[in-house]
Each structure stands twice: as structure tokens, then as C-alpha cells.
Design a protein around this motif. Structure first.
Motif, PDB file in Angstrom:
ATOM      1  N   UNK A 101       0.839  -1.201   0.000  1.00  0.00           N
ATOM      2  CA  UNK A 101       0.000   0.000   0.000  1.00  0.00           C
ATOM      3  C   UNK A 101       0.871   1.247   0.000  1.00  0.00           C
ATOM      4  N   UNK A 102       1.998   1.211   0.721  1.00  0.00           N
ATOM      5  CA  UNK A 102       2.932   2.336   0.695  1.00  0.00           C
ATOM      6  C   UNK A 102       3.505   2.533  -0.705  1.00  0.00           C
ATOM      7  N   UNK A 103       3.823   1.438  -1.384  1.00  0.00           N
ATOM      8  CA  UNK A 103       4.332   1.545  -2.750  1.00  0.00           C
ATOM      9  C   UNK A 103       3.297   2.198  -3.663  1.00  0.00           C
ATOM     10  N   UNK A 127      -3.756  -0.316 -14.328  1.00  0.00           N
ATOM     11  CA  UNK A 127      -4.491   0.519 -13.378  1.00  0.00           C
ATOM     12  C   UNK A 127      -5.548  -0.311 -12.664  1.00  0.00           C
ATOM     13  N   UNK A 128      -6.286  -1.114 -13.430  1.00  0.00           N
ATOM     14  CA  UNK A 128      -7.338  -1.949 -12.839  1.00  0.00           C
ATOM     15  C   UNK A 128      -6.749  -2.925 -11.828  1.00  0.00           C
ATOM     16  N   UNK A 129      -5.658  -3.587 -12.177  1.00  0.00           N
ATOM     17  CA  UNK A 129      -5.051  -4.574 -11.276  1.00  0.00           C
ATOM     18  C   UNK A 129      -4.486  -3.907 -10.030  1.00  0.00           C
ATOM     19  N   UNK A 130      -3.810  -2.761 -10.202  1.00  0.00           N
ATOM     20  CA  UNK A 130      -3.279  -2.030  -9.046  1.00  0.00           C
ATOM     21  C   UNK A 130      -4.404  -1.657  -8.087  1.00  0.00           C
ATOM     22  N   UNK A 131      -5.483  -1.117  -8.612  1.00  0.00           N
ATOM     23  CA  UNK A 131      -6.612  -0.698  -7.779  1.00  0.00           C
ATOM     24  C   UNK A 131      -7.298  -1.891  -7.121  1.00  0.00           C
ATOM     25  N   UNK A 153      -6.140  -5.283  -0.168  1.00  0.00           N
ATOM     26  CA  UNK A 153      -5.280  -5.121   1.001  1.00  0.00           C
ATOM     27  C   UNK A 153      -5.903  -4.198   2.035  1.00  0.00           C
ATOM     28  N   UNK A 154      -6.670  -3.234   1.604  1.00  0.00           N
ATOM     29  CA  UNK A 154      -7.356  -2.366   2.570  1.00  0.00           C
ATOM     30  C   UNK A 154      -8.497  -3.114   3.256  1.00  0.00           C
ATOM     31  N   UNK A 155      -9.116  -4.048   2.548  1.00  0.00           N
ATOM     32  CA  UNK A 155     -10.197  -4.842   3.130  1.00  0.00           C
ATOM     33  C   UNK A 155      -9.654  -5.832   4.158  1.00  0.00           C
ATOM     34  N   UNK A 199      -6.284  -5.901   5.375  1.00  0.00           N
ATOM     35  CA  UNK A 199      -5.223  -5.387   6.242  1.00  0.00           C
ATOM     36  C   UNK A 199      -3.869  -6.020   5.996  1.00  0.00           C
ATOM     37  N   UNK A 200      -3.779  -6.881   4.972  1.00  0.00           N
ATOM     38  CA  UNK A 200      -2.500  -7.507   4.619  1.00  0.00           C
ATOM     39  C   UNK A 200      -2.324  -7.479   3.104  1.00  0.00           C
ATOM     40  N   UNK A 201      -1.069  -7.524   2.694  1.00  0.00           N
ATOM     41  CA  UNK A 201      -0.802  -7.605   1.265  1.00  0.00           C
ATOM     42  C   UNK A 201      -1.248  -8.972   0.750  1.00  0.00           C
ATOM     43  N   UNK A 202      -1.913  -9.033  -0.411  1.00  0.00           N
ATOM     44  CA  UNK A 202      -2.377 -10.318  -0.940  1.00  0.00           C
ATOM     45  C   UNK A 202      -1.207 -11.190  -1.388  1.00  0.00           C
ATOM     46  N   UNK A 203      -1.455 -12.479  -1.461  1.00  0.00           N
ATOM     47  CA  UNK A 203      -0.409 -13.424  -1.867  1.00  0.00           C
ATOM     48  C   UNK A 203       0.089 -13.147  -3.288  1.00  0.00           C
TER      49      UNK A 203
END
Length: 89
Positions: A27-29, A62-66, A72-74, A76-80
Motif C-alpha cells: 500500500x505504501x508503494x 491501473x485496474x489490477x493495481x486498484x 489489502x485495505x479490506x 489489512x495484509x498484502x495479498x499473496x
């Protein structure tokens, strides 16, 4: 490093922008515009000749990034798909 070099506008520097938030690494990236998707979008924007397929490819990035950011916001962790991603050989 760029002083005196020909055409310094060809370089595009990115970096960390502190916002005082606590979130996941990916998310920071994304927030700083340096995720792999954002870097690919920057490269597409600077292509010479700009092939017609660039727009479709950029839209997919753009679609994949979003999509990743929503997940990850849902959770709280970065997805696999991010944490386990490797270069394909």
C-alpha cells in the motif's frame, strides 16, 4: 548525478513520501506511485511511437493495481499475489 548529462529529462525519479500512516508495504508503494504497476504505467507513458495497444495495457495495470489496493485495505495484509510474486523464467 545528472548535472551536465545530455537530456536529463529522460530520467524520472521516484521516492518515499511520508504521510504519517500505518499500512502494508505494498500500500505504501501504491501511495507513493512506485508499485510495479505504477512503474510500468510510467514506462508506457514515455514510450516513443506509442503503439495503439498501450492504452489497453495501461488500463489493465491501473485496474489490477486498484484491485490489489482494495483487497489489502479490506484484509489489512498484502495479498499473496504480491507477497509470493516472483519473476517468471
Amino acid at each position: 548525478m545528472l548535472h551536465g548529462r545530455a537530456d536529463p529529462d529522460r530520467f524520472h525519479v521516484r521516492g518515499y513520501i511520508e504521510e504519517g500512516t500505518t499500512t502494508t508495504p505494498h500500500d505504501l508503494l501504491i501511495s507513493n506511485g512506485v508499485s510495479r504497476h505504477d512503474l510500468a504505467l510510467t514506462a508506457l507513458r514515455h514510450l516513443r511511437g506509442r503503439p495503439a495497444a498501450t492504452g489497453d495495457l495501461a488500463a489493465r495495470y491501473v485496474h489490477r493495481r486498484d484491485e490489489i489496493q482494495r483487497e489489502l485495505r479490506r484484509t489489512g495484509t498484502d495479498p499473496s499475489s504480491v507477497t509470493e510474486w516472483t519473476w517468471q523464467t
